[in-house]
Design a protein around this motif. Structure first.
Motif, mmCIF file in Angstrom:
data_model
loop_
_atom_site.group_PDB
_atom_site.id
_atom_site.type_symbol
_atom_site.label_atom_id
_atom_site.label_comp_id
_atom_site.label_asym_id
_atom_site.label_seq_id
_atom_site.Cartn_x
_atom_site.Cartn_y
_atom_site.Cartn_z
ATOM 1 N N ALA A 114 0.802 -1.164 -0.153
ATOM 2 C CA ALA A 114 -0.160 -0.080 -0.153
ATOM 3 C C ALA A 114 0.964 1.320 -0.131
ATOM 4 O O ALA A 114 0.607 2.196 -0.644
ATOM 5 N N VAL A 115 1.846 1.285 0.956
ATOM 6 C CA VAL A 115 2.853 2.491 0.831
ATOM 7 C C VAL A 115 3.497 2.521 -0.467
ATOM 8 O O VAL A 115 3.630 3.874 -0.893
ATOM 9 N N VAL A 116 4.046 1.479 -0.906
ATOM 10 C CA VAL A 116 4.868 1.658 -2.290
ATOM 11 C C VAL A 116 3.961 2.326 -3.365
ATOM 12 O O VAL A 116 4.268 3.136 -4.191
ATOM 13 N N MET A 117 2.599 1.585 -3.491
ATOM 14 C CA MET A 117 1.703 2.010 -4.273
ATOM 15 C C MET A 117 1.179 3.485 -4.307
ATOM 16 O O MET A 117 1.217 4.169 -5.032
ATOM 17 N N GLY A 118 1.123 3.918 -3.024
ATOM 18 C CA GLY A 118 0.754 5.289 -2.685
ATOM 19 C C GLY A 118 1.704 6.371 -3.146
ATOM 20 O O GLY A 118 1.572 7.327 -3.797
ATOM 21 N N VAL A 119 2.939 5.816 -2.821
ATOM 22 C CA VAL A 119 4.056 6.804 -3.189
ATOM 23 C C VAL A 119 4.235 6.975 -4.595
ATOM 24 O O VAL A 119 4.362 8.164 -5.182
ATOM 25 N N TRP A 120 4.187 5.683 -5.298
ATOM 26 C CA TRP A 120 4.097 5.845 -6.825
ATOM 27 C C TRP A 120 2.955 6.594 -7.521
ATOM 28 O O TRP A 120 3.338 7.494 -8.324
ATOM 29 N N VAL A 121 1.998 6.393 -6.817
ATOM 30 C CA VAL A 121 0.785 7.196 -7.634
ATOM 31 C C VAL A 121 0.688 8.627 -7.171
ATOM 32 O O VAL A 121 0.793 9.414 -8.168
ATOM 33 N N ALA A 122 1.292 8.931 -6.031
ATOM 34 C CA ALA A 122 1.337 10.583 -5.616
ATOM 35 C C ALA A 122 2.539 10.989 -6.480
ATOM 36 O O ALA A 122 2.297 12.188 -6.736
ATOM 37 N N GLY A 123 3.488 10.344 -6.790
ATOM 38 C CA GLY A 123 5.054 11.129 -7.523
ATOM 39 C C GLY A 123 4.791 10.919 -8.849
ATOM 40 O O GLY A 123 5.670 11.309 -9.718
ATOM 41 N N SER A 124 3.822 10.333 -9.452
ATOM 42 C CA SER A 124 3.860 10.042 -10.785
ATOM 43 C C SER A 124 2.544 10.341 -11.840
ATOM 44 O O SER A 124 1.417 9.897 -11.421
ATOM 45 N N PRO A 125 2.426 11.613 -12.190
ATOM 46 C CA PRO A 125 1.424 12.182 -13.135
ATOM 47 C C PRO A 125 0.914 11.274 -14.206
ATOM 48 O O PRO A 125 -0.199 11.234 -14.536
ATOM 49 N N GLU A 126 1.947 10.438 -14.746
ATOM 50 C CA GLU A 126 1.320 9.347 -15.721
ATOM 51 C C GLU A 126 0.703 8.454 -15.147
ATOM 52 O O GLU A 126 -0.597 7.937 -15.612
ATOM 53 N N VAL A 127 0.981 7.755 -13.941
ATOM 54 C CA VAL A 127 -0.038 6.894 -13.248
ATOM 55 C C VAL A 127 -1.266 7.561 -12.867
ATOM 56 O O VAL A 127 -2.293 7.017 -13.265
ATOM 57 N N GLN A 128 -1.390 8.774 -12.491
ATOM 58 C CA GLN A 128 -2.580 9.326 -12.046
ATOM 59 C C GLN A 128 -3.387 9.460 -13.482
ATOM 60 O O GLN A 128 -4.570 9.316 -13.346
ATOM 61 N N ALA A 129 -2.802 9.879 -14.558
ATOM 62 C CA ALA A 129 -3.645 9.808 -15.735
ATOM 63 C C ALA A 129 -3.926 8.564 -16.261
ATOM 64 O O ALA A 129 -5.453 8.451 -16.891
ATOM 65 N N ALA A 130 -3.344 7.373 -15.808
ATOM 66 C CA ALA A 130 -4.044 6.188 -16.019
ATOM 67 C C ALA A 130 -5.204 5.921 -15.326
ATOM 68 O O ALA A 130 -6.038 5.042 -15.443
#
Length: 330
Positions: A114-130
């Motif tokens: 959950a933490v790794v996924m949260g950090v990845w989502v919060a720091g990646s506009p590309e992931v958020q766009a997906a």
């Protein structure tokens, strides 16, 4: 004590007593006398094993055999309230306590994902766009996440939450029939969903809202899911590595113990659902709502540790066949 030699020497007596107990309604006079004699002898064996061996499974088997034989000999059954009390002070907490390694492992793995996924989502506009468009994400963080807890009447929402959480826990336990292999995937899905939402909320500067709404009920709810996963995976592992005992016997014992977890979690998840419906969306200050959730979590863990440890020291396993079904006799 050499447990293997002890079992090899006395197993014929145990098997004979078990056979006589099963046929107790059709025994001759001589067989009744034999059953009483074997009951007394196996009771002595149980006392010897409890005092000289730490083999909980052997203690559990003999405890169940002695209890069943005593019922056949005395004909006295325990009152319903006694069985109810035993379940909540022995059967459920001892299985939860014995599963603590699997339980803790499930919790740590889920938290890391959950933490790794949260950090990845919060720091990646590309992931958020997906995940969605900026408008979709804004709707989630500004309205949908909080509205989820208050858009329905408390009663119906509590029932829906309880049903959903009970289903997740039931999946974890049910997957034990396929050695628990799908359980890590179920946990991963939950962790990933939690991480994605958390990442979006923190990136939008609403981490306080995220924890303020999730913590009151989430601690107890996730603990229950982790326990269900632990019980299911432990049952599956007992098939893979049964030790020096027959695989079918180990599976039966663990399976009966898991039933205790399934029944107990119905009540735990009901409490979690009530907190989610009545406390999480309430107008109480955030610190009060969180304090209620922490209190429920600490209370549950204290209950499991206290009664579970006590039952382990008494040689209990949580196997429902071990439950005494008779009144104490002199």
């Amino acid at each position: 004590m050499d447990v293997d030699a002890f079992v090899l020497t006395h197993r014929p007596s145990w098997d004979r007593l078990e056979h006589l107990v099963k046929r107790r309604r059709r025994l001759t006079g001589a067989e009744v006398d034999e059953m009483v004699d074997l009951y007394q002898r196996v009771s002595t064996h149980l006392s010897m094993v409890r005092s000289a061996s730490g083999d909980g499974v052997l203690v559990g088997r003999l405890s169940g055999l002695v209890a069943t034989a005593r019922a056949a000999v005395t004909g006295a059954r325990a009152p319903l309230w006694s069985e109810f009390a035993r379940f909540w002070t022995v059967s459920f907490p001892v299985v939860a306590y014995r599963s603590w390694r699997w339980w803790l492992g499930s919790a740590v793995a889920t938290l890391v994902v959950a933490v790794v996924m949260g950090v990845w989502v919060a720091g990646s506009p590309e992931v958020q766009a997906a995940v969605g468009t900026p408008a979709d994400i804004a709707h989630i963080v500004d309205h949908e996440f909080a509205a989820y807890y208050s858009e329905n009447p408390a009663g119906s929402f509590a029932l829906r939450v309880w049903t959903n959480n009970a289903w997740v826990a039931a999946q974890c336990i049910g997957y034990a029939v396929v050695l628990g292999l799908p359980i890590p995937y179920v946990l991963f899905q939950n962790a990933a969903n939690l991480g994605v939402v958390g990442g979006l909320m923190f990136d939008a500067g609403r981490g306080d809202v995220f924890f303020g709404l999730l913590t009151p009920h989430g601690l107890l709810e996730l603990t229950a899911v982790f326990l269900a996963a632990a019980a299911g995976m432990r049952l599956g592992w007992s098939v893979i590595a049964p030790g020096d005992r027959p695989r079918a016997q180990v599976l039966a014992e663990q399976g009966r113990a898991v039933v205790s977890v399934a029944v107990g979690l119905v009540v735990v998840l009901l409490v979690s659902g009530l907190i989610e419906a009545l406390v999480t969306p309430s107008g109480l200050p955030t610190f009060v709502r969180i304090a209620i959730g922490v209190t429920a979590e600490v209370g549950f863990l204290t209950y499991v540790i206290h009664f579970g440890r006590k039952a382990v020291r008494a040689g209990e396993t949580g196997d429902l066949d071990d439950a005494p079904d008779v009144l104490p006799t002199g």
